[in-house]
Design an enzyme around this catalytic site. Structure first.
Site, PDB file in Angstrom:
ATOM      1  N   HIS A 180       0.856  -1.191   0.000  1.00 10.99           N
ATOM      2  CA  HIS A 180       0.000   0.000   0.000  1.00 10.99           C
ATOM      3  C   HIS A 180       0.890   1.239   0.000  1.00 10.99           C
ATOM      4  O   HIS A 180       1.771   1.387   0.849  1.00 10.99           O
ATOM      5  CB  HIS A 180      -0.930   0.002   1.219  1.00 10.99           C
ATOM      6  N   GLU A 183       1.813   3.917   3.073  1.00 10.17           N
ATOM      7  CA  GLU A 183       2.213   3.398   4.383  1.00 10.17           C
ATOM      8  C   GLU A 183       3.727   3.498   4.565  1.00 10.17           C
ATOM      9  O   GLU A 183       4.441   2.508   4.657  1.00 10.17           O
ATOM     10  CB  GLU A 183       1.675   1.971   4.523  1.00 10.17           C
ATOM     11  N   HIS A 311       2.414  -3.526   7.012  1.00 11.45           N
ATOM     12  CA  HIS A 311       1.460  -2.464   6.663  1.00 11.45           C
ATOM     13  C   HIS A 311       1.436  -1.443   7.791  1.00 11.45           C
ATOM     14  O   HIS A 311       1.920  -1.697   8.888  1.00 11.45           O
ATOM     15  CB  HIS A 311       0.046  -3.038   6.513  1.00 11.45           C
ATOM     16  N   GLU A 387       0.317  -4.559  11.371  1.00 10.70           N
ATOM     17  CA  GLU A 387      -0.046  -3.158  11.111  1.00 10.70           C
ATOM     18  C   GLU A 387       0.735  -2.339  12.136  1.00 10.70           C
ATOM     19  O   GLU A 387       0.470  -2.408  13.332  1.00 10.70           O
ATOM     20  CB  GLU A 387      -1.552  -2.935  11.300  1.00 10.70           C
TER      21      GLU A 387
HETATM   22 ZN   LIG Z   1      -2.031  -1.570   4.135  1.00  8.33          ZN
END
Ligand SMILES: [Zn+2]
Length: 425
Positions: A180, A183, A311, A387
């Site tokens: 992504h 990020e 992420h 995350e």
């Molecule tokens: Zn992500």
């Protein structure tokens, strides 16, 4: 003819929805965080927002708009509209452009203070590759850079491999980041870990020597370099999430909805202008195709090792499967290993990382993600999606931390990665 008129309307709406200029710096634009309680209100808000030059950058699992960035001249009108609709809102940031400008200046200072070392500042893909080339020449014989393909716009997709004692057919630890685009803390944390592993190995740290002699470590710092580099262009591109391949009236698919497992399932969209657009078919994006081909090629070694996809943000150590909240048969074992990561982080910084499948720990179901595909298509038991910092609060600024957060994230995630790898030895 009616059909034609209808599709023309849709086209116009979509064009309007993406009308924020690419060089808009968002000074005095305000970030609204909305709590929308029913689908009808969500549709009304979506219609209002799409008809104006607002920046929509966060969608929750219901497709309701959560976070909207509004130009100064529209703020009063938007407040009145939300009041009439009885939608609750909070203003999280009164000057998004100013906040991003401060972050950019801090990033420049960090780069200068630490000699442009991408483990200390947010660097673009080519800068990271140049740094990794330097690591390879300083560690010849044990470090190598592999080109695994090219992005849609032709950028290199590269993997740094650290095989310290030169053994063959060792189990593989594969870590990637920036699937992504926005990020930024993810690749910076990956770079931090690469540097620490090399330094600690050379310093004779016995724990690191054991981990690096037993496993072949592969690092892919930027899975989606087109999207990632695009987020460096201006404030209005800073929160771009997807790839940059054009689709009719919009750009990009969500690469973490584009893998060939439960493709098109929960938590995905078939609308190209959505941030969670899954793409026309699995592996439609050259980036996910290249990554999946590479992982397939090292499948046997990966099955004995681990896949980790970094992420941001929210502070979770996510276990598979992500597409459903149903528990897998190896739930207890996945939680055992995931909890080792959370404990290691707590010991370093006191930060709380929640462990479990996304839909069971306050997130949402998401199909077509890389870690589900690695686990259920390649048969790699240990597959995780951390995350990283900060703790989730629904704001956009969580995606754009200060460069000063890099060592904080790096230290805690370095310990977490070592902890989970030790758990599977
Ligand atoms: Zn992500």
């Amino acid at each position: 003819m009616r059909l034609f008129v209808l599709s023309l309307c849709c086209l116009q709406l979509a064009l309007l929805a993406s009308a924020v200029k690419e060089d808009e710096e968002l000074f005095d634009w305000q970030e609204f965080h909305l709590t929308i309680e029913n689908p009808q209100a969500a549709a009304t808000v979506r219609h209002y927002v799409n008809a104006r030059d607002f920046l929509v950058a966060n969608e929750n699992h219901l497709g309701y708009t959560e976070s909207v960035v509004v130009p100064p001249q529209e703020v009063i009108g938007f407040m009145a509209f939300l009041g009439n609709l009885q939608v609750k809102y909070e203003i999280l940031e009164k000057d998004v452009g100013g906040m991003l400008l401060r972050a950019r200046l801090e990033n420049k200072l960090s780069a200068r203070a630490f000699n442009n070392d991408p483990s200390t500042y947010f660097a673009q893909s080519s800068e990271i590759y140049t740094w990794m080339e330097g690591l390879v020449s300083q560690n010849s014989g044990v470090a190598s850079l592999v080109s695994i393909g090219r992005s849609y716009e032709g950028r290199n997709l590269r993997v740094l491999r650290l095989n310290m004692n030169g053994g063959s057919n060792k189990p593989v630890i594969f870590i990637d980041a920036a699937i992504h685009a926005r990020e930024w803390l993810a690749p910076a944390t990956l770079n931090y870990i690469v540097k620490q592993l090399i330094n600690d190995y050379k310093a004779g740290n016995s724990e690191v020597r054991t981990l690096m002699n037993k496993f072949d470590w592969h690092f892919m710092p930027v899975v989606n370099p087109d999207g990632y580099d695009y987020t460096f262009r201006s404030s209005s591109t800073r929160y771009w999430r997807k790839t940059r391949k054009p689709y009719r009236f919009a750009y990009g698919a969500d690469p973490n909805r584009n893998f060939d497992f439960m493709f098109g399932g929960p938590g995905t969209s078939n609308n190209p202008s959505s941030d969670i657009y899954h793409g026309p078919n699995a592996f439609s994006e050259p980036e996910t195709k290249a990554l999946s081909d590479y992982l397939t090629g090292i499948r046997n070694q990966l099955q004995q090792g681990m896949y980790i996809s970094f992420h941001t943000y929210g502070q979770w150590w996510l276990t598979p499967p992500g597409y459903t909240r149903s528990l897998p048969s190896d739930h207890t074992e996945m939680m055992r290993v995931g909890n080792a990561a959370a404990a290691a982080i707590r010991a370093v910084s006191g930060q709380n990382f929640r462990v479990g499948q996304p839909a069971n720990v306050g997130l949402y179901e998401a199909a077509g993600g890389s870690y589900d595909w690695v686990k259920y298509r390649l048969g790699v038991k240990y597959s995780f999606t951390p995350e990283l910092r900060p703790y989730y609060n629904g704001s956009l600024s969580g995606f754009s931390p200060s460069a000063r957060e890099i060592p904080n994230s790096g230290k805690e995630i370095y310990q977490a990665v070592k902890a989970v790898v030790k758990e599977i030895m």
